[in-house]
Design a protein around this motif. Structure first.
Motif, short mmCIF file in Angstrom:
data_model
loop_
_atom_site.label_atom_id
_atom_site.label_comp_id
_atom_site.label_asym_id
_atom_site.label_seq_id
_atom_site.Cartn_x
_atom_site.Cartn_y
_atom_site.Cartn_z
N ASN A 91 0.84 -1.20 0.00
CA ASN A 91 0.00 0.00 0.00
C ASN A 91 0.88 1.25 0.00
O ASN A 91 1.86 1.32 0.75
CB ASN A 91 -0.91 0.03 1.22
N ILE A 92 0.53 2.19 -0.85
CA ILE A 92 1.23 3.48 -0.87
C ILE A 92 0.20 4.59 -0.75
O ILE A 92 -0.97 4.41 -1.10
CB ILE A 92 2.08 3.67 -2.15
N TRP A 93 0.62 5.73 -0.20
CA TRP A 93 -0.30 6.84 -0.03
C TRP A 93 0.46 8.16 0.00
O TRP A 93 1.69 8.19 -0.06
CB TRP A 93 -1.14 6.66 1.23
N ILE A 94 -0.30 9.24 0.15
CA ILE A 94 0.23 10.60 0.13
C ILE A 94 -0.15 11.27 1.44
O ILE A 94 -1.24 11.06 1.97
CB ILE A 94 -0.36 11.39 -1.05
N THR A 95 0.75 12.07 1.99
CA THR A 95 0.40 12.94 3.11
C THR A 95 0.65 14.38 2.69
O THR A 95 1.40 14.66 1.76
CB THR A 95 1.22 12.61 4.37
N ASP A 96 -0.01 15.29 3.40
CA ASP A 96 -0.01 16.70 3.00
C ASP A 96 0.63 17.57 4.07
O ASP A 96 0.40 17.36 5.27
CB ASP A 96 -1.45 17.16 2.77
N THR A 97 1.42 18.56 3.64
CA THR A 97 2.02 19.52 4.57
C THR A 97 1.75 20.96 4.14
O THR A 97 2.49 21.87 4.49
CB THR A 97 3.54 19.27 4.71
N THR A 98 0.65 21.17 3.39
CA THR A 98 0.31 22.50 2.92
C THR A 98 0.17 23.50 4.06
O THR A 98 0.63 24.64 3.98
CB THR A 98 -1.01 22.46 2.13
N PHE A 99 -0.47 23.07 5.15
CA PHE A 99 -0.76 24.00 6.25
C PHE A 99 0.37 24.10 7.26
O PHE A 99 0.27 24.83 8.24
CB PHE A 99 -2.06 23.57 6.95
N ARG A 100 1.47 23.40 6.99
CA ARG A 100 2.66 23.50 7.84
C ARG A 100 3.83 24.00 7.00
O ARG A 100 4.06 25.20 6.90
CB ARG A 100 2.96 22.13 8.50
N ASP A 101 4.53 23.13 6.33
CA ASP A 101 5.68 23.55 5.54
C ASP A 101 5.25 24.48 4.40
O ASP A 101 5.91 25.48 4.11
CB ASP A 101 6.40 22.32 4.98
N GLY A 102 4.14 24.16 3.74
CA GLY A 102 3.69 24.98 2.62
C GLY A 102 3.37 26.40 3.02
O GLY A 102 3.75 27.36 2.34
N GLN A 103 2.67 26.56 4.14
CA GLN A 103 2.21 27.87 4.57
C GLN A 103 3.36 28.79 4.97
O GLN A 103 3.20 30.01 5.02
CB GLN A 103 1.23 27.70 5.74
N GLN A 104 4.55 28.21 5.23
CA GLN A 104 5.70 29.03 5.59
C GLN A 104 6.18 29.90 4.44
O GLN A 104 6.93 30.85 4.65
CB GLN A 104 6.86 28.13 6.06
N SER A 105 5.77 29.55 3.21
CA SER A 105 6.30 30.24 2.04
C SER A 105 5.30 31.20 1.40
O SER A 105 5.59 31.82 0.39
CB SER A 105 6.74 29.22 0.99
N THR A 106 4.10 31.30 1.97
CA THR A 106 3.07 32.15 1.38
C THR A 106 2.52 33.08 2.46
O THR A 106 2.84 32.95 3.63
CB THR A 106 1.91 31.31 0.81
N SER A 107 1.65 33.98 2.05
CA SER A 107 0.91 34.75 3.04
C SER A 107 0.06 33.78 3.85
O SER A 107 -0.55 32.87 3.28
CB SER A 107 0.02 35.79 2.35
N PRO A 108 0.00 33.93 5.16
CA PRO A 108 -0.74 32.97 5.98
C PRO A 108 -2.19 32.83 5.53
O PRO A 108 -2.85 33.81 5.20
CB PRO A 108 -0.65 33.57 7.39
N PHE A 109 -2.67 31.60 5.52
CA PHE A 109 -4.05 31.34 5.16
C PHE A 109 -4.98 31.79 6.29
O PHE A 109 -4.61 31.77 7.46
CB PHE A 109 -4.30 29.85 4.91
N THR A 110 -6.20 32.16 5.93
CA THR A 110 -7.22 32.40 6.94
C THR A 110 -7.81 31.07 7.38
O THR A 110 -7.61 30.03 6.73
CB THR A 110 -8.35 33.28 6.39
N VAL A 111 -8.55 31.08 8.47
CA VAL A 111 -9.21 29.86 8.94
C VAL A 111 -10.15 29.33 7.85
O VAL A 111 -10.16 28.13 7.55
CB VAL A 111 -10.00 30.13 10.24
N GLU A 112 -10.91 30.23 7.26
CA GLU A 112 -11.86 29.83 6.21
C GLU A 112 -11.13 29.16 5.04
O GLU A 112 -11.59 28.14 4.50
CB GLU A 112 -12.62 31.05 5.71
N GLN A 113 -9.99 29.71 4.65
CA GLN A 113 -9.24 29.14 3.52
C GLN A 113 -8.69 27.76 3.87
O GLN A 113 -8.74 26.83 3.04
CB GLN A 113 -8.11 30.09 3.13
#
Length: 467
Positions: free
Chosen positions: A55-77
């Protein structure tokens, strides 16, 4: 010691023991990384077997590592994107987890709202610093797993933290014991693994962590972090840069099962997707990504790329809804204001757009000739043509058919039709007068109205009812 391998059906040596190799001075691999030159790729011609997990799968780090490189997301986003992750990953949880920061009130509010949605997948996890207050916070939030930074190269151990390898190992094991004592699953992030002494530090640390997990009855995950993008997928490449060597070694020498192995890469040398797929092929069940590849410097592995890679390797989407990829891209651009480079595969607005007249002619005859797959069916993104001075009659006809969604309706416009010929005259006039930009949809729509308003209304009516 010999054991029988169920994966290879052969007797294999398994009694490997690598001890911590402490040293007074750091090993910075100056033969590979002299800093004033482009890093070198070395080979020792040692290859390891392919070992794709069950079994293989994907995990996400958009709201951790990813968010460090952009303007912070809002809660709604964050909540909206998390819902799209759930839709994309499907009921089988191919997108298994999503990683959050917990340090601001906004981050904690977003995390709680996502958890309250009650989705099984992606599971909400976190990333913390190594201190007691953070452990307590994770427990109070009701999280079952958290990432812990476990830097493993001498660049970090000696030059950043001012420790020796023995001191760093003692510190890491102490932190993990504290997390285990609270009943939380640790996920140890082996930072900068592609510049680390693999047999002198990485394997002994991974083995010690694995033993702690066995004793506690709580599995400990190992995330192999290619922090600087130095990973190499080539067969026969030498450690510390060899991705096959790292994954095989953690699995075979440290005894970490595939389901507890995860790869996290960066794209500094344009290798992030290939390295992630290589990690899957050589025994890591999990690859860590971010939406659109956002993240530090050149970014993380694009999550949408690995979704498509999964489908290629497995021959199935396993319930994933690929149309969510287009929804994610649209939301980033329209709601968040993030500009996606137009030629970015799968998500850029021009990724399946052609300008060449000869390509447009091929698309008119059979879309498969110049489109990578049925992008309209899978991504809700029909192949289109951008009209300019090189598009020709075929390009204009294809634009009309695509804009009004006429393909498959029996109402397709032929490139030799009067309205196509008339529009081409207007287009040619624009470029004869010095224009050097692509024609926009709105401009072409006005041209169609000008040359034959009745036909425009008829096509618009077809489009409206097809919607």
């Amino acid at each position: 010691m010999l054991t029988y391998s169920n994966s290879t059906n052969m007797l294999e040596q398994s009694a490997y023991k690598f001890s911590l190799q402490d040293r007074e001075e750091p090993n910075l691999y100056r033969d590979l990384f002299d800093y004033d030159s482009v890093p070198k790729i070395s080979f020792n011609h040692r290859t390891v077997p392919l070992n794709m997990p069950d079994n293989i799968w994907i995990t996400d780090t958009t709201f951790r590592d990813g968010q460090q490189s952009t303007s912070p997301f809002t809660v709604e986003q964050i909540v909206h994107l998390y819902k799209l992750l759930h839709k994309l990953g499907g009921p089988n949880g191919i997108i298994r987890q999503s990683e959050f920061f917990v340090y601001t009130q906004k981050d904690r509010e977003a995390l709680k709202e996502c958890m309250e949605l009650g989705y099984e997948f992606p599971e909400v996890t976190s990333w913390i610093r190594a201190n007691e207050n953070d452990f307590t916070l994770i427990k109070e939030l009701g999280l079952k797993e958290t990432g812990i930074l476990v830097s493993c190269s001498d660049y970090h151990i000696y030059n950043k933290m001012g420790l020796t390898r023995a001191q760093a190992m003692d510190k890491y094991l102490g932190v993990v014991k504290s997390v285990l004592a609270k009943g939380i699953r640790p996920r140890c992030h082996f930072e900068d693994i592609t510049r680390a002494d693999f047999y002198g530090f990485v394997v002994p640390l991974a083995e010690a962590l694995n033993n702690l997990g066995i004793e506690a009855g709580i599995p400990i995950k190992i995330r192999a972090c290619d922090t600087m993008g130095y990973g190499i997928s080539y067969p026969g490449a030498a450690l510390p840069r060899s991705v096959p060597g790292i994954i095989y070694g953690l699995n075979h020498y440290a005894g970490i099962p595939s389901e507890l192995l995860e790869w996290h890469g960066h794209n500094d040398f344009y290798k992030v997707v290939t390295n992630a797929a290589t990690a899957w092929l050589y025994g890591s069940s999990s690859v860590n990504c971010s939406m659109l590849g956002i993240g530090e410097r050149t970014g993380n592995c694009p999550l949408e790329a690995m979704v498509i890679e999964y489908a290629q390797l497995r021959g199935t989407t396993d319930g994933m809804d690929l149309s969510a990829i287009t929804e994610i891209a649209d939301y980033f651009e329209k709601a968040i204001g993030y500009e996606i480079p137009p030629r970015t595969p799968f998500v850029g607005r021009n990724f399946n757009v052609t300008r060449a007249g000869i390509h447009a002619d091929g698309l008119l005859k059979n879309e498969e000739i110049y489109n990578i797959f049925n992008t309209e069916k899978l991504l809700n993104r029909p192949a289109t043509v951008a009209v300019d001075s090189h598009s020709g009659l075929a390009g204009i006809a294809h634009w009309i058919n695509g804009f009004f969604r006429l393909n498959g309706s029996g109402e397709e416009i032929d490139k030799r039709s009067d309205i196509v010929l008339a529009i081409k005259k207007l287009v040619d006039l624009e470029y004869e007068q010095g224009r050097n930009t692509t024609m926009g949809d709105a401009e072409l729509e006005v041209m169609l109205q000008k040359v034959n308003f009745d036909e425009y209304e008829r096509l618009a009516h077809i489009h409206l009812h097809k919607k």
